[in-house]
Design an enzyme around this catalytic site. Structure first.
Site, mmCIF file in Angstrom:
data_model
loop_
_atom_site.group_PDB
_atom_site.id
_atom_site.type_symbol
_atom_site.label_atom_id
_atom_site.label_comp_id
_atom_site.label_asym_id
_atom_site.label_seq_id
_atom_site.Cartn_x
_atom_site.Cartn_y
_atom_site.Cartn_z
ATOM 1 C CD GLU A 178 -2.946 -1.332 2.708
ATOM 2 O OE1 GLU A 178 -2.407 -0.845 3.481
ATOM 3 O OE2 GLU A 178 -3.876 -1.395 2.006
ATOM 4 C CG ASP A 208 -7.730 -5.111 4.819
ATOM 5 O OD1 ASP A 208 -7.480 -5.708 5.971
ATOM 6 O OD2 ASP A 208 -7.861 -4.536 4.812
ATOM 7 C CD GLU A 221 -9.386 -0.759 8.148
ATOM 8 O OE1 GLU A 221 -8.723 -1.650 8.930
ATOM 9 O OE2 GLU A 221 -9.648 -0.668 7.330
HETATM 10 C C1 GCV Z 1 -2.748 0.590 8.774
HETATM 11 C C2 GCV Z 1 -6.552 -1.845 5.588
HETATM 12 C C3 GCV Z 1 -6.460 -0.960 6.723
HETATM 13 C C4 GCV Z 1 -5.325 0.159 6.141
HETATM 14 C C5 GCV Z 1 -3.771 -0.328 7.560
HETATM 15 C C6 GCV Z 1 -3.408 -1.765 6.341
HETATM 16 C C7 GCV Z 1 -3.185 -1.891 6.567
HETATM 17 O O1 GCV Z 1 -5.895 -1.740 4.155
HETATM 18 O O2 GCV Z 1 -7.927 -0.323 5.905
HETATM 19 O O3 GCV Z 1 -5.670 1.605 7.100
HETATM 20 O O4 GCV Z 1 -3.156 0.731 7.336
HETATM 21 O O5 GCV Z 1 -4.598 -2.418 6.161
HETATM 22 O O6 GCV Z 1 -2.728 -3.667 7.404
HETATM 23 O O7 GCV Z 1 -1.809 -1.998 7.113
#
Ligand code: GCV
Length: 718
Positions: free
Chosen positions: A307, A381, A409
């Protein structure tokens, strides 16, 4: 006789030692220590009439203080301290610190550094209770266990308990930024007041450490995996050191998320290439500096090449190259690297669910001994339900640690009552078949399957500056359940919930049974009203609040919903069998066969692995479209039921917490209804099918649901 005397003292003392009246705002978590029920209090007083507990070290002092505090709250007065054995004494400590325990010659070899035993014994003719361990920290854990017995109304006679953690590193991951924002946090701002640290050590930090120690958590990563290199500068290391000082007596070590490009950003180098000698030297020097500041520093957590985060692949190197460089720097100090396997790339056309496996399995055996690869429970995720991650069982020569998400989340943020224990348990109990039947994920994680020397479990924290820590009273249960399962991944989520309800709300048996039942079904209900039958990743874009099955376009396909549900006029679901992405082939053959075959795939994962027509006949006999509508509706009904149940419990607990839970359940019902209606409206627009008989149509148009925007939803990534 002694018991009677104690009673007399206690009656007198109770006028002096009234537990301070405090608001039931949730601050005390499960460590409330309210008076034990009448049925037990006399028996408990007889068995806890004295306390023999040294306080020569900070951990011993914390242990003694916790027992005094707990027993005072539970029994009305703290037991007098004593050095000698006496009838009903509780004797806590290690053979080296306690001559009384040494005299017993207890067999503690198998308890390790953190284990303990709790045993009823006789010393000098006196019936006593012994809490013994090899190290102070084990005795502290034992003291919390002893208090838990009292808090949950269990007998403390004829005790013979032995406990040692099955997992070595039991760690919270805070996704807290240095500016106080918590990524995916729904409990207010970060609890770390970086600006006032190191000089102001908020007493809350001590309570944080107590709470963690009470469930065996022994590490905390203070900052977000989307890391800011600044945390590794001297100014922030001083601040982290202050926190480490507070946590140390409670056995909680501090870790930091390290930004891979830190040598460039704060080191003035031109590269962060892990094979560059100057870069390697920089990290070695940095590690030396950290250990001068924090002598028991735990190590680094790293999100690399994921990411948009920097990583070794920016230099054509592998994850093993990157992890090993950091591991080499930490090794002389005994530190650990927790290297995340949450990687996927938009330049890689393959199914996102396959990418971590593709990248990491070829590296099995290439990581240094002090590296753990940290794997999310599922391959996408933290969805409401995912099959276990195919990496579990697939890397016998690399210790894999579990990463669960405690913060919700994808499960309704703070307001939805969703107890995550059953989800954690489901994943841990899943059979990887890596070494034949019975090769559960729990055995991978606790190291027993592959003989890992080091083991770990991480939980992405749901803790913030809100008075109740977790944003809602019931979200505390998820922190609690995570800790208990990290200690022993074989525990049942129901028994954990029972413990938690008794300690947190202290109700009678009927109350406990009602609330536990409600909790146990709550995760399945969330799956039903959000993503039934194996659907996944259907939430609003970026902030992840509410439904967004229509999300498409934007920077990358695998950040959209349509990528995952693949719904067309003809059918729905992601074909991950051999005719599709063949992600099933990443599992051991028996699992691949089970998931890959429509006859055997668990219905909970149907649309995760298969694309099927809308009229596909499900196990209930209903066609798929009707089954979807049925499940969406069932989820909302469950929430409505929880609301009614909870409203019926008014008066059984304090009004303050009851009212907040009731208000949040009302929000949950509204939002569950929204998820259902918006999802049905959307999928109906794709399938073109009429709503099955007996189901209410969505009250608004699809365009209405699509038009909703939430620019300030909490927890967004930045
Ligand atoms: C900390 C998902 C979440 C992100 C998070 C990522 C990760 O994509 O939406 O906020 O980033 O996981 O676990 O690195």
């Amino acid at each position: 006789m002694l018991g009677v005397m104690w009673l007399a003292i206690a009656c007198l003392a109770s006028t002096l030692y009234m537990p301070a009246a405090s608001a039931e705002d949730g601050y005390e978590l499960w460590l409330r220590y309210r008076p034990a029920g009448d049925a037990h209090v006399d028996a408990y007083r007889m068995r806890a009439s004295r306390l023999v507990a040294a306080a020569a070290t900070p951990t011993q002092a914390a242990t003694r203080a916790e027992l005094l505090r707990g027993l005072e709250g539970l029994l009305g007065a703290p037991p007098p301290l004593s050095e000698a054995a006496a009838e009903g004494a509780v004797i806590v400590g290690t053979p080296s610190a306690s001559p009384l325990i040494a005299r017993l010659g207890l067999e503690t070899g198998d308890l390790g550094r953190e284990g303990y035993l709790i045993r009823s014994a006789v010393i000098d003719g006196h019936a006593v209770t012994v809490i013994a361990a090899n190290e102070d920290i084990g005795a502290l854990y034992g003291a919390f266990h002893f208090l838990r017995l009292l808090q949950t109304g269990q007998s403390i006679e004829r005790l013979d308990l032995r406990e040692a953690p099955r997992v070595k590193l039991r760690v919270l991951n805070h996704w807290d930024n240095l500016d106080g924002h918590v990524e995916r946090g729904y409990a207010g701002a970060s609890i770390w007041d970086w600006h006032k640290l190191p000089d102001w050590r908020d007493p809350r930090y001590t309570d944080y450490a107590r709470a963690n120690a009470s469930i065996g958590i022994n590490g905390t990563v203070l900052n977000n995996v989307n890391a800011d290199a600044l945390v590794l500068t001297p100014m922030y290391l001083e601040k982290a050191a202050a926190l480490a000082d507070v946590f140390r007596p409670f056995g909680v070590r501090v870790y930091l998320s390290a930004r891979f490009s830190a040598p460039i950003e704060i080191g003035g180098l031109e590269t962060a290439d892990p094979l560059d000698p100057q870069v390697r030297r920089w990290w070695r020097d940095k590690a030396d500096e950290i250990y001068r500041t924090i002598p028991d520093f735990g190590g680094f957590l790293v999100k690399a090449n994921s990411e948009g985060q920097p990583g070794p692949q920016d230099y054509g190197r592998s994850h093993a190259d990157g992890a090993n460089m950091l591991a080499e720097a930490l090794a002389p100090h005994g530190g650990t690297v927790m290297w995340r396997a949450f990687v996927y790339s938009d330049e890689e056309p393959d199914d996102r669910a396959k990418q971590a496996y593709n990248e990491f399995v070829p590296l099995d055996g290439e990581f240094r001994d002090n590296v753990l690869v940290q794997v999310k429970n599922g391959a996408i995720d933290f969805q409401p339900r995912e099959p276990f991650h195919p990496l579990f069982g697939a890397m016998p020569d690399t210790p894999l640690m579990m990463e669960f998400q405690i913060t919700k989340e994808y499960l309704g943020f703070a307001t939805h009552l969703v107890y995550l224990g059953p989800m954690y348990e489901e994943v841990l109990a899943a059979d990887t078949y890596a070494a034949g039947e019975g090769s559960t994920v729990a055995k991978v994680v606790d190291g027993s399957l592959h003989g890992y020397a080091v083991t770990g479990m991480a939980g992405v924290a749901n803790i913030g500056a809100d008075r109740n820590w977790s944003g809602s009273h019931f979200d505390q249960a998820n922190w609690y359940a995570y800790g208990r399962l990290a200690w022993d991944p074989r525990l049942s989520s129901r028994s954990i919930a029972e413990e938690w309800v008794r300690m947190t709300f202290a109700g009678d048996d009927a109350f406990v049974a009602t609330v536990v039942d409600m909790m146990m079904g709550s995760r399945e209900a969330a799956v039903d009203y959000m993503t039934p039958l194996g659907l996944h990743h259907l939430m609003g874009r970026d902030h992840h609040y509410g439904p967004g099955p229509w999300v498409e376009g934007g920077p990358r396909a695998d950040w959209t919903s349509v990528y995952y549900h693949r719904a067309t006029r003809a059918g729905i679901g992601f074909d991950r069998t051999a005719s599709g992405s063949n992600a099933v082939a990443q599992y051991a053959p028996p699992v691949a066969r089970e998931f890959g075959d429509l006859e055997t795939v668990p219905e909970a994962f149907l649309l995760w692995f298969h694309h099927v027509p809308w009229d596909y006949r499900t196990q209930s006999g209903r066609p798929l479209w009707e089954e979807l509508v049925h499940r969406y509706t069932r989820g909302v009904d469950y929430v409505r039921g929880m609301r009614e149940t909870w409203n019926g419990l008014e008066g059984d607990i304090d009004a303050e917490r009851h009212a907040q839970v009731a208000a949040f359940l009302a929000i949950q019902e509204k939002e569950a209804q929204w998820w259902r209606d918006a999802s049905i409206a959307y999928f109906q627009s794709i399938s073109g099918l009429p709503l099955p008989d007996g189901y209410a149509p969505p009250p608004r148009s699809l365009q209405y649901y699509q038009s909703l925007e939430f620019p300030h939803a909490p927890g967004s990534g930045r």
